[in-house]
Write an enzyme that holds these catalytic residues in place. Structure first.
Site, short mmCIF file in Angstrom:
data_model
loop_
_atom_site.label_atom_id
_atom_site.label_comp_id
_atom_site.label_asym_id
_atom_site.label_seq_id
_atom_site.Cartn_x
_atom_site.Cartn_y
_atom_site.Cartn_z
N HIS A 84 141.45 85.71 80.46
CA HIS A 84 140.80 85.28 79.22
C HIS A 84 141.42 85.93 77.99
O HIS A 84 141.39 85.35 76.91
CB HIS A 84 139.28 85.53 79.27
CG HIS A 84 138.86 86.96 79.12
ND1 HIS A 84 138.84 87.85 80.18
CD2 HIS A 84 138.44 87.67 78.05
CE1 HIS A 84 138.41 89.03 79.75
NE2 HIS A 84 138.16 88.96 78.46
N ASP A 85 141.99 87.12 78.14
CA ASP A 85 142.53 87.81 76.97
C ASP A 85 144.06 87.79 76.93
O ASP A 85 144.66 88.57 76.19
CB ASP A 85 142.03 89.26 76.95
CG ASP A 85 140.70 89.38 76.24
OD1 ASP A 85 140.31 88.42 75.53
OD2 ASP A 85 140.03 90.41 76.39
N LYS A 88 145.88 87.90 73.68
CA LYS A 88 145.97 89.12 72.86
C LYS A 88 147.35 89.75 72.96
O LYS A 88 147.71 90.61 72.16
CB LYS A 88 144.97 90.17 73.37
CG LYS A 88 143.55 89.91 72.98
CD LYS A 88 142.71 91.06 73.50
CE LYS A 88 141.23 90.85 73.26
NZ LYS A 88 140.43 91.91 73.89
FE FE2 Z 1 138.46 87.63 73.92
#
Ligand code: FE2
Length: 261
Positions: A84-85, A88
């Site tokens: 999900h990240d 980033k």
């Molecule tokens: Fe997030």
């Protein structure tokens, strides 16, 4: 004669089944290797995020299991949680995420691009995992439609994202970060309850906060945080314990490694 024909038809069918099984097993191994490579790439870029996504996956799977979801959906939830990240891991964003100071409006706008960036990174896998990119893109959507990037509302938010967002918030509250101290399980329970029906899907919150589920979540949290008490400073060189994620996609492919080569 008829018997010989029938025997050879059976043998041919058996051979075909074996080849199909073998091809499927190889495809599953390739898929497992791809997923693990992606996770290794996260670890190599940002170990803190690597640990975070594993904890989120372990909480999300406890909630998914409690909801009685089938294995296929659970695997999908696990993938969304683990990646999900991934958005980033972008030069400009990694620094902002680990800033100690409060974010400027411009930085906040940049941070809000990470779900879409993640979906773009994962897009090539859409043919194999149609729910992955859309689940990752939606992990900051809110039940009341006030989330981002698309302002999706209610059940228009994919189920894996609705589950992962609860697990993600729980971990953000209970795990010490560079810019904030860890808060207690009780504080996390209160925050998740407060988001019931606004930030989060109310029925999932009810399940998450039900006694058997929150007690399993609490156990998983304590295991992940190791022997330290919440809020303690880690000693120099002490390694953080990381949940041993289930890797449900890997289970079958590792059952008989030698046979199908
Ligand atoms: Fe997030």
């Amino acid at each position: 004669m008829r018997e010989i024909v029938s025997l050879s038809v059976t043998a041919a069918a058996g051979g075909l089944l074996y080849r199909e099984h073998s091809a499927r097993t190889k495809a599953e191994r390739l898929s497992a290797a791809t997923m693990e490579t992606l996770l290794n790439a996260i670890d190599a870029n940002d170990e803190e995020t690597g640990h975070h996504v594993r904890r989120v996956a372990s909480y999300a799977l406890i909630l998914g299991d409690a909801a009685g979801l089938d294995q296929h959906t659970l695997r999908s939830i696990e993938r969304v949680a683990l990646f999900h990240d991934i958005g980033k891991l972008h030069g400009a964003l990694t620094d902002i995420f680990h800033e100690n100071a409060k974010l400027t409006p411009e930085e906040r706008r940049a941070v809000r691009t990470h779900p879409q960036r993640g979906a773009e990174v994962l897009h090539p896998l859409s043919a194999f995992y149609p729910d992955l990119a859309s689940g990752v893109a939606a992990h900051h959507e809110r039940w009341d439609g006030k989330g981002y990037p698309r302002g999706l509302k209610g059940k228009r938010i994919p189920l894996p994202a609705r589950i992962v967002t609860i697990a993600d918030s729980f971990d953000a509250i209970t795990h010490r970060r560079r810019y904030s101290a860890a808060r207690s399980l009780g504080e996390a329970v209160a925050a998740i309850r407060e988001g019931r029906g606004t930030q989060f899907d109310a029925s999932l919150v009810d399940l998450f906060l039900s006694q058997p589920v929150i007690s399993k979540i609490g156990d998983a949290m304590r295991r992940a945080h190791g022997p330290r008490r919440t809020g303690d400073k880690r000693r120099r060189g002490e390694r953080e314990s990381v949940p041993d994620v289930t890797f449900r996609w890997r289970t079958r492919s590792h059952e008989s490694p030698a046979r199908d080569r």
